[in-house]
Design a protein around this motif. Structure first.
Motif, short mmCIF file in Angstrom:
data_model
loop_
_atom_site.label_atom_id
_atom_site.label_comp_id
_atom_site.label_asym_id
_atom_site.label_seq_id
_atom_site.Cartn_x
_atom_site.Cartn_y
_atom_site.Cartn_z
N UNK A 1 -77.58 72.93 -32.97
CA UNK A 1 -78.66 72.18 -32.33
C UNK A 1 -78.28 71.59 -30.97
N UNK A 2 -77.10 71.97 -30.47
CA UNK A 2 -76.60 71.33 -29.26
C UNK A 2 -77.53 71.55 -28.06
N UNK A 3 -78.00 72.75 -27.86
CA UNK A 3 -78.85 73.05 -26.71
C UNK A 3 -80.16 72.25 -26.78
N UNK A 4 -80.69 72.14 -27.98
CA UNK A 4 -81.92 71.35 -28.14
C UNK A 4 -81.64 69.87 -27.86
N UNK A 5 -80.53 69.36 -28.39
CA UNK A 5 -80.16 67.97 -28.12
C UNK A 5 -79.99 67.73 -26.62
N UNK B 1 -81.47 69.34 -24.17
CA UNK B 1 -82.78 69.32 -23.52
C UNK B 1 -83.50 68.00 -23.78
N UNK B 2 -83.37 67.49 -25.00
CA UNK B 2 -84.08 66.27 -25.38
C UNK B 2 -83.37 65.01 -24.88
N UNK B 3 -82.06 65.11 -24.69
CA UNK B 3 -81.30 63.96 -24.23
C UNK B 3 -80.90 62.98 -25.31
N UNK B 4 -80.95 63.41 -26.57
CA UNK B 4 -80.48 62.56 -27.67
C UNK B 4 -80.09 63.42 -28.86
N UNK B 5 -79.33 62.82 -29.78
CA UNK B 5 -78.83 63.52 -30.97
C UNK B 5 -79.91 63.55 -32.04
N UNK B 6 -80.32 64.74 -32.41
CA UNK B 6 -81.46 64.89 -33.32
C UNK B 6 -81.13 64.83 -34.79
N UNK B 7 -79.86 64.99 -35.16
CA UNK B 7 -79.48 64.99 -36.57
C UNK B 7 -78.29 64.07 -36.80
N UNK B 8 -78.28 63.44 -37.95
CA UNK B 8 -77.19 62.54 -38.29
C UNK B 8 -77.71 61.37 -39.12
N UNK C 1 -67.96 64.54 -30.84
CA UNK C 1 -68.52 65.11 -32.06
C UNK C 1 -67.62 64.84 -33.26
N UNK C 2 -66.32 64.91 -33.04
CA UNK C 2 -65.36 64.65 -34.12
C UNK C 2 -65.49 63.22 -34.61
N UNK C 3 -65.59 62.26 -33.68
CA UNK C 3 -65.79 60.86 -34.07
C UNK C 3 -67.13 60.66 -34.75
N UNK C 4 -68.15 61.30 -34.20
CA UNK C 4 -69.50 61.19 -34.76
C UNK C 4 -69.50 61.66 -36.21
N UNK C 5 -68.87 62.77 -36.47
CA UNK C 5 -68.83 63.35 -37.82
C UNK C 5 -68.05 62.46 -38.77
N UNK C 6 -66.92 61.91 -38.30
CA UNK C 6 -66.10 61.06 -39.16
C UNK C 6 -66.87 59.81 -39.60
N UNK C 7 -67.53 59.15 -38.65
CA UNK C 7 -68.32 57.98 -39.00
C UNK C 7 -69.50 58.37 -39.88
N UNK D 1 -79.69 68.78 -42.77
CA UNK D 1 -79.73 69.69 -43.91
C UNK D 1 -78.43 69.57 -44.70
N UNK D 2 -78.50 68.98 -45.90
CA UNK D 2 -77.28 68.72 -46.65
C UNK D 2 -76.61 69.99 -47.19
N UNK D 3 -77.29 71.12 -47.06
CA UNK D 3 -76.67 72.39 -47.46
C UNK D 3 -75.70 72.91 -46.39
N UNK D 4 -75.74 72.26 -45.22
CA UNK D 4 -74.86 72.68 -44.12
C UNK D 4 -73.95 71.53 -43.72
N UNK D 5 -72.76 71.87 -43.23
CA UNK D 5 -71.85 70.87 -42.72
C UNK D 5 -72.40 70.30 -41.42
N UNK D 6 -72.12 69.02 -41.16
CA UNK D 6 -72.68 68.36 -39.98
C UNK D 6 -72.15 68.98 -38.70
N UNK D 7 -70.88 69.43 -38.67
CA UNK D 7 -70.36 70.06 -37.45
C UNK D 7 -71.12 71.33 -37.11
N UNK D 8 -71.53 72.06 -38.14
CA UNK D 8 -72.31 73.28 -37.93
C UNK D 8 -73.71 72.93 -37.40
N UNK D 9 -74.30 71.87 -37.95
CA UNK D 9 -75.63 71.43 -37.52
C UNK D 9 -75.59 70.97 -36.07
N UNK D 10 -74.59 70.19 -35.70
CA UNK D 10 -74.47 69.71 -34.32
C UNK D 10 -74.29 70.87 -33.34
#
Length: 366
Positions: free
Chosen positions: A245-249, A251-258, A186-192, A233-242
């Motif tokens: 939404x982790x449980x949903x991701x 269940x779905x098997x992929x990253x839903x936001x980014x 997640x840290x790498x994902x957020x940095x990129x 949602x640009x009003x929220x930090x991406x780490x908070x969004x991840x």
């Protein structure tokens, strides 16, 4: 006009592309009109230039559809002057029906990203409507073309992000992720993501005034607003969004936001432009996006694009067709334009513009 100083392709040889067995063309540095009946091969010439610049067709992802029947490979060769130094440098692409393309520049093999820098292409055809009507992926691709040519750091950032996204999705598909491992990815994902989003935003801020200028000439009195969606949602930090939404991701098997969900938004009076504009207006808007991108590219790189415009007169009345050509003419780009009948197009250009007309029938020049 500085067309004589801005030539991109000075010679073009096409072999075994669809119904074209062999054609040699010495194009104008300015406007090239290719006319012929439907099925004559005129669009195949544009397709061939696209192969020269990207190794692939803009009409299909399947190379065997492009290679002439019963042949093993198509070959497109040209002399180009990519950095406007008054040189004629050889570039050739062999596109086999099966397998990888081979690219040769000045006698040496080169890769696809290097090729894309040599010949910056802009295609305007019926598929260009998808910039308004299609999926966000098409608009991201449009945006990323500009960022790629604007910032040399982009391609490595993009590749790094795709690698991290793929790894995170692989872990999500496993159904269980160690919390510490998740934090690392997640840290790498957020940095990129932060870097990629910053480059896209910066590019769009540069594109907007160019687009406003072009669209004001093509659609006077119509205000088109360009907006950018981060992919979360640009009003929220991406780490908070991840995290939320982790449980949903999982269940779905992929990253839903980014950034893989980023989008370019076009609106008229606050409404989706695709739902408000006529067919002709849509053509002018998507063309304005491409033309503005070319103007910005030239301003940032001191060299023009090459425009491939398929069936220019369609969807446009005479007035807007002429306006379109005037904007195109002012851009000083090398243009290849197809049409069935060139009689109307002939009247759209200034007397100083160098125009070459090529007539084609059954895959051969007339």
């Amino acid at each position: 006009m500085l067309y004589s100083l801005l030539m991109s392709i000075s010679k073009l040889q096409i072999q075994r592309v669809r119904n074209i067995s062999s054609i040699n063309i010495e194009p104008s540095p300015a406007i090239n009109i290719i006319c012929g009946e439907n099925g004559s091969g005129k669009t195949s010439i544009l397709e061939s230039i696209n192969i020269l610049g990207l190794t692939r067709s803009f009409r299909t992802n399947k190379a065997h559809h492009v290679v002439q029947n019963d042949q093993l490979a198509s070959v497109v060769f040209g002399f180009i002057d990519p950095m406007m130094q008054g040189l004629k440098q050889s570039l050739g692409v062999e596109r086999p029906a099966e397998g990888e393309a081979r690219i040769r520049f000045e006698g040496s093999d080169i890769g696809l990203s290097t090729l894309a820098e040599l010949i910056p292409l802009q295609v305007i055809n019926s598929d260009t409507f998808q910039l308004l009507e299609g999926s966000p992926a098409i608009r991201r691709q449009f945006l990323d073309w500009g960022v790629f040519h604007a910032d040399k750091a982009f391609i490595q950032l993009w590749r790094g992000f795709r690698r991290v996204l793929k790894q995170r999705n692989t872990l999500l598909k496993c159904g269980k992720i160690d919390n510490q491992l998740r934090q690392v990815w997640d840290s790498e994902f957020i940095a990129f993501s932060d870097q990629l989003t910053r480059l896209r935003k910066e590019y769009l801020s540069l594109l907007k005034p160019e687009f406003d200028s072009v669209i004001s000439q093509l659609l006077e009195g119509t205000k088109i607003e360009l907006g950018f969606s981060y992919g979360w949602d640009k009003k929220r930090q991406l780490d908070e969004v991840l995290a939320s939404n982790f449980e949903r991701d999982l269940r779905q098997g992929f990253t839903g936001n980014g950034p893989q969900r980023a989008d370019l938004r076009l609106k008229v009076d606050g409404h989706n432009a695709a739902e408000r504009l006529s067919r002709g207006q849509k053509k002018l808007v998507v063309s304005a996006l491409k033309l503005a991108q070319g103007v910005l590219f030239q301003r940032m790189n001191s060299r023009p694009c090459i425009y491939l415009i398929d069936d220019l007169p369609s969807e446009l009345d005479q007035i807007h067709g002429e306006l379109f050509c005037k904007v195109l003419e002012q851009s000083s780009n090398q243009c290849f334009i197809t049409c069935v009948d060139d009689s109307a197009l002939k009247t759209y250009w200034s007397p100083q513009t160098e125009i070459a007309t090529f007539r084609i029938a059954e895959g051969s020049l007339c």
